[in-house]
Motif scaffolding. Sequence first.
Motif, PDB file in Angstrom:
ATOM      1  N   UNK A   1      35.477  38.166  44.664  1.00  0.00           N
ATOM      2  CA  UNK A   1      35.324  39.501  45.252  1.00  0.00           C
ATOM      3  C   UNK A   1      36.521  40.340  44.839  1.00  0.00           C
ATOM      4  N   UNK A   2      36.253  41.578  44.474  1.00  0.00           N
ATOM      5  CA  UNK A   2      37.308  42.560  44.242  1.00  0.00           C
ATOM      6  C   UNK A   2      36.869  43.854  44.920  1.00  0.00           C
ATOM      7  N   UNK A   3      37.727  44.426  45.734  1.00  0.00           N
ATOM      8  CA  UNK A   3      37.314  45.604  46.506  1.00  0.00           C
ATOM      9  C   UNK A   3      37.389  46.855  45.629  1.00  0.00           C
ATOM     10  N   UNK A   4      36.210  47.404  45.332  1.00  0.00           N
ATOM     11  CA  UNK A   4      36.121  48.611  44.515  1.00  0.00           C
ATOM     12  C   UNK A   4      36.488  49.825  45.363  1.00  0.00           C
ATOM     13  N   UNK A   5      37.263  50.787  44.811  1.00  0.00           N
ATOM     14  CA  UNK A   5      37.703  51.931  45.630  1.00  0.00           C
ATOM     15  C   UNK A   5      36.556  52.813  46.115  1.00  0.00           C
ATOM     16  N   UNK A   6      35.442  52.858  45.393  1.00  0.00           N
ATOM     17  CA  UNK A   6      34.312  53.679  45.826  1.00  0.00           C
ATOM     18  C   UNK A   6      33.308  52.902  46.688  1.00  0.00           C
ATOM     19  N   UNK A   7      32.944  51.702  46.256  1.00  0.00           N
ATOM     20  CA  UNK A   7      31.829  51.002  46.883  1.00  0.00           C
ATOM     21  C   UNK A   7      32.234  49.876  47.817  1.00  0.00           C
ATOM     22  N   UNK A   8      33.506  49.474  47.796  1.00  0.00           N
ATOM     23  CA  UNK A   8      33.909  48.377  48.658  1.00  0.00           C
ATOM     24  C   UNK A   8      33.833  47.045  47.935  1.00  0.00           C
ATOM     25  N   UNK A   9      33.519  45.957  48.654  1.00  0.00           N
ATOM     26  CA  UNK A   9      33.610  44.623  48.060  1.00  0.00           C
ATOM     27  C   UNK A   9      32.588  44.388  46.955  1.00  0.00           C
ATOM     28  N   UNK A  10      33.091  44.169  45.747  1.00  0.00           N
ATOM     29  CA  UNK A  10      32.258  43.887  44.581  1.00  0.00           C
ATOM     30  C   UNK A  10      32.297  42.387  44.336  1.00  0.00           C
ATOM     31  N   UNK A  11      31.143  41.742  44.474  1.00  0.00           N
ATOM     32  CA  UNK A  11      31.067  40.290  44.350  1.00  0.00           C
ATOM     33  C   UNK A  11      30.699  39.870  42.943  1.00  0.00           C
ATOM     34  N   UNK A  12      31.232  38.710  42.522  1.00  0.00           N
ATOM     35  CA  UNK A  12      30.970  38.182  41.190  1.00  0.00           C
ATOM     36  C   UNK A  12      30.516  36.737  41.298  1.00  0.00           C
ATOM     37  N   UNK A  13      29.575  36.365  40.435  1.00  0.00           N
ATOM     38  CA  UNK A  13      29.125  34.978  40.330  1.00  0.00           C
ATOM     39  C   UNK A  13      29.049  34.591  38.860  1.00  0.00           C
ATOM     40  N   UNK A  14      29.420  33.359  38.556  1.00  0.00           N
ATOM     41  CA  UNK A  14      29.266  32.857  37.194  1.00  0.00           C
ATOM     42  C   UNK A  14      29.560  31.374  37.146  1.00  0.00           C
ATOM     43  N   UNK A  15      29.220  30.721  36.035  1.00  0.00           N
ATOM     44  CA  UNK A  15      29.628  29.344  35.824  1.00  0.00           C
ATOM     45  C   UNK A  15      31.113  29.318  35.505  1.00  0.00           C
ATOM     46  N   UNK A  16      31.765  28.219  35.850  1.00  0.00           N
ATOM     47  CA  UNK A  16      33.199  28.119  35.614  1.00  0.00           C
ATOM     48  C   UNK A  16      33.528  27.799  34.171  1.00  0.00           C
ATOM     49  N   UNK A  17      34.808  27.608  33.912  1.00  0.00           N
ATOM     50  CA  UNK A  17      35.266  27.202  32.581  1.00  0.00           C
ATOM     51  C   UNK A  17      35.027  28.261  31.525  1.00  0.00           C
ATOM     52  N   UNK A  18      34.548  27.834  30.358  1.00  0.00           N
ATOM     53  CA  UNK A  18      34.387  28.715  29.203  1.00  0.00           C
ATOM     54  C   UNK A  18      33.394  29.840  29.485  1.00  0.00           C
ATOM     55  N   UNK A  19      32.429  29.589  30.368  1.00  0.00           N
ATOM     56  CA  UNK A  19      31.379  30.586  30.602  1.00  0.00           C
ATOM     57  C   UNK A  19      31.951  31.858  31.233  1.00  0.00           C
ATOM     58  N   UNK A  20      32.960  31.698  32.075  1.00  0.00           N
ATOM     59  CA  UNK A  20      33.558  32.884  32.683  1.00  0.00           C
ATOM     60  C   UNK A  20      34.735  33.404  31.865  1.00  0.00           C
ATOM     61  N   UNK A  21      35.526  32.500  31.285  1.00  0.00           N
ATOM     62  CA  UNK A  21      36.734  32.934  30.582  1.00  0.00           C
ATOM     63  C   UNK A  21      36.426  33.535  29.210  1.00  0.00           C
ATOM     64  N   UNK A  22      35.579  32.853  28.434  1.00  0.00           N
ATOM     65  CA  UNK A  22      35.342  33.279  27.057  1.00  0.00           C
ATOM     66  C   UNK A  22      34.056  34.084  26.909  1.00  0.00           C
ATOM     67  N   UNK A  23      33.000  33.643  27.554  1.00  0.00           N
ATOM     68  CA  UNK A  23      31.700  34.299  27.371  1.00  0.00           C
ATOM     69  C   UNK A  23      31.460  35.433  28.363  1.00  0.00           C
TER      70      UNK A  23
END
Length: 697
Positions: A588-610
């Motif tokens: 989660x990162x709180x966006x200044x306009x919309x509030x809490x922006x949630x993120x989902x993804x696979x860990x490891x290379x899928x989030x870091x590189x891809x």
Amino acid sequence: MLEAFSNPRSVAVVGASREEGKLGHAVLKSLIDAGFLGPIYPVNPKADEVLGLKAYPSVKDCPGTVDLAVILIPGKLVAPVMKECGEKGVKGVIVISAGFREVGAEGLRAEHEIVDIARQYNMRIIGPNCLGYIDTIAKLNASFAPLMPRKGTIAFMSQSGAIASSILDIADARGLGMSRFVSLGNKADLNETDFLQEWGDDAETKVIMIYVEDIKTGARFMDVARAATRHKPVVAIKSGSTSAGTKAASSHTGALAGSDAAYTAAFRQTGVIRATTVEDLFDFSEAFTNQPVIREDGVCIVTNAGGAGVMAADAVEHAGLKLAQLSPQTMAALKEKLPPAASVLNPVDVLGDAQADRYGLALDIVSRDPNVNAILVILTPQIVTQPKETAEITARLMTNSPIPVFACWIGGALTAEGVKILTANHIPAYPEPERAVRSLRAMLDYRRWLQRPKFQPRSYDIDRKAIEQVFDAARKDGRLQIGDAEARAVMQALGIRVPGSGLAEDADEAVQVAEQIGYPVVLKIASPDILHKSDIGGVKVGLKDAAEVRAAFATIIANARSRKPEAEIWGCQVQEMIRGGREIILGVNRDPQFGPLMMFGLGGIYVEALRDVSFRVAPLDELDAREMVNEIRAIRLLRGVRGEPPADIEAIVDSIQRLSYLVTEFPEILELDINPLMVYEAGKGAIGLDMRLVLAS
């Protein structure tokens, strides 16, 4: 709510000028030329009359009531005039004048002053620094736009006055009319959300178009948009994307989100159709204005050119749409009526020598097929082709069709007359099939939005007291960052399973905890100042006995002290070693306009590189969470490939919703990562291995 703008009984123009070329002259002339039926009062202390109308020295001198005032004087003179408007009982003010927040701190103070005056007298403001407002229903043109749009059913709002002028010109060239038009300017008072709410219930408006650079009240915008899009399509184009917010965030989520991710998520969650170009903005809006919304997938292509048919079929597939499977009865009827060489499959190829009557036969047959939910008619000009006559027969057969019909007359001068006929009969005509297909895709997205269940975010019975204790302890220590050793208590309070764990201040205590948990174990540095533990050599895994635990403890502490000498060291967190499962990241990162922006993804290379991640704005419901999971490119890995069992997607969906509930109930959370959340096979749940969060100051 905004009747002073949409239906004023009288209008005063403050700064009305006798001099051509001045905005005060142009706006007054626009009001007169539009045919406004109520009194128009020019206000100019140096003139007796302007453009044939009696002029008055101030708003207070105008006879009778004044519902709407348009102000076109230097910015530094606006505040006194606003006060006069308030004393006169004016309800709406359009401040076209510039010289406010756009010029710096002094202008911002002036802007705040006029807003304070407006609130004191219960007035509403459009602007300042705007093009003005147009209402074709009320025959009101209180703007310096270059033209008065024809009457229609599209309402358009724009943050940019220059873009607004261009949009009006394009709409006129395309024969599209408007019901309402507003240039928002600095949005000191009224903004896009206010007009979206007003126009969402407006019987004169079928489609709402938005050009926006930022949205001031993101959460309210989403609530209003969810309601408005249930009644009519809202098509928006968003510009002004920036990475400034991304650079300021320290978590994975902040680094990956980008400011545009929140807008994309917010539009998707509220049924707003996002256009990426002005061309798409018009194409989508014209389609929604003139054609019924597609009922379900299934496009039939009728063409006189095999190549164009292939292009259209490719566009359909690339857009995620499907070609309709024509029924045996339809194909038999086509085979009977068309030449032997014609293709009766879909695309239906009526051949290059087809004239208007053959098109008519094909259209009549395919339009009766229950599997056909949209028709795309394609014409390329060949020696015997009849672009005009084919347009006429298409219009005759397809006007008032219960399914959307789009035309694609590919050409220039040879097809122009046919395009005019189609447009006049409310059949959108495009110069290439890809544009038509994109409009169909927008229609199908909107249909699915209308079919979507009512938004119902879930509530959870969480241990609020335990969470508050963690936050209070951190603040008491003068800290805003909370690492894994403390954050595991937050995960437990939230109902997310965590591995067995204990804090050890020295190596002997680490061995004791390890033996209580059972080998193998993991050791992690425990420090409120070290959130990214792996980066400094602060994690050791797979420790099988006391000797390995002692050695790992010493190494981790030494690494931490050498690489982060300023950090407060609590010791090491001894944690149960988790085997198996698939790593995912929730953030989660709180966006200044919309509030809490949630993120989902696979860990490891899928989030870091891809960067294979999906985003949504909290709060979200089960359907939002499920869509987040299904949206990533690597979803097949979670569903199970090459004999692997599927992951527990239900546990992921539940964890996303729990996290959404947490950040909604605790708005002081600015950033949060669970990385990784280990997900086991279906039915066996998930376990959070590491969590970090940042609180607001």
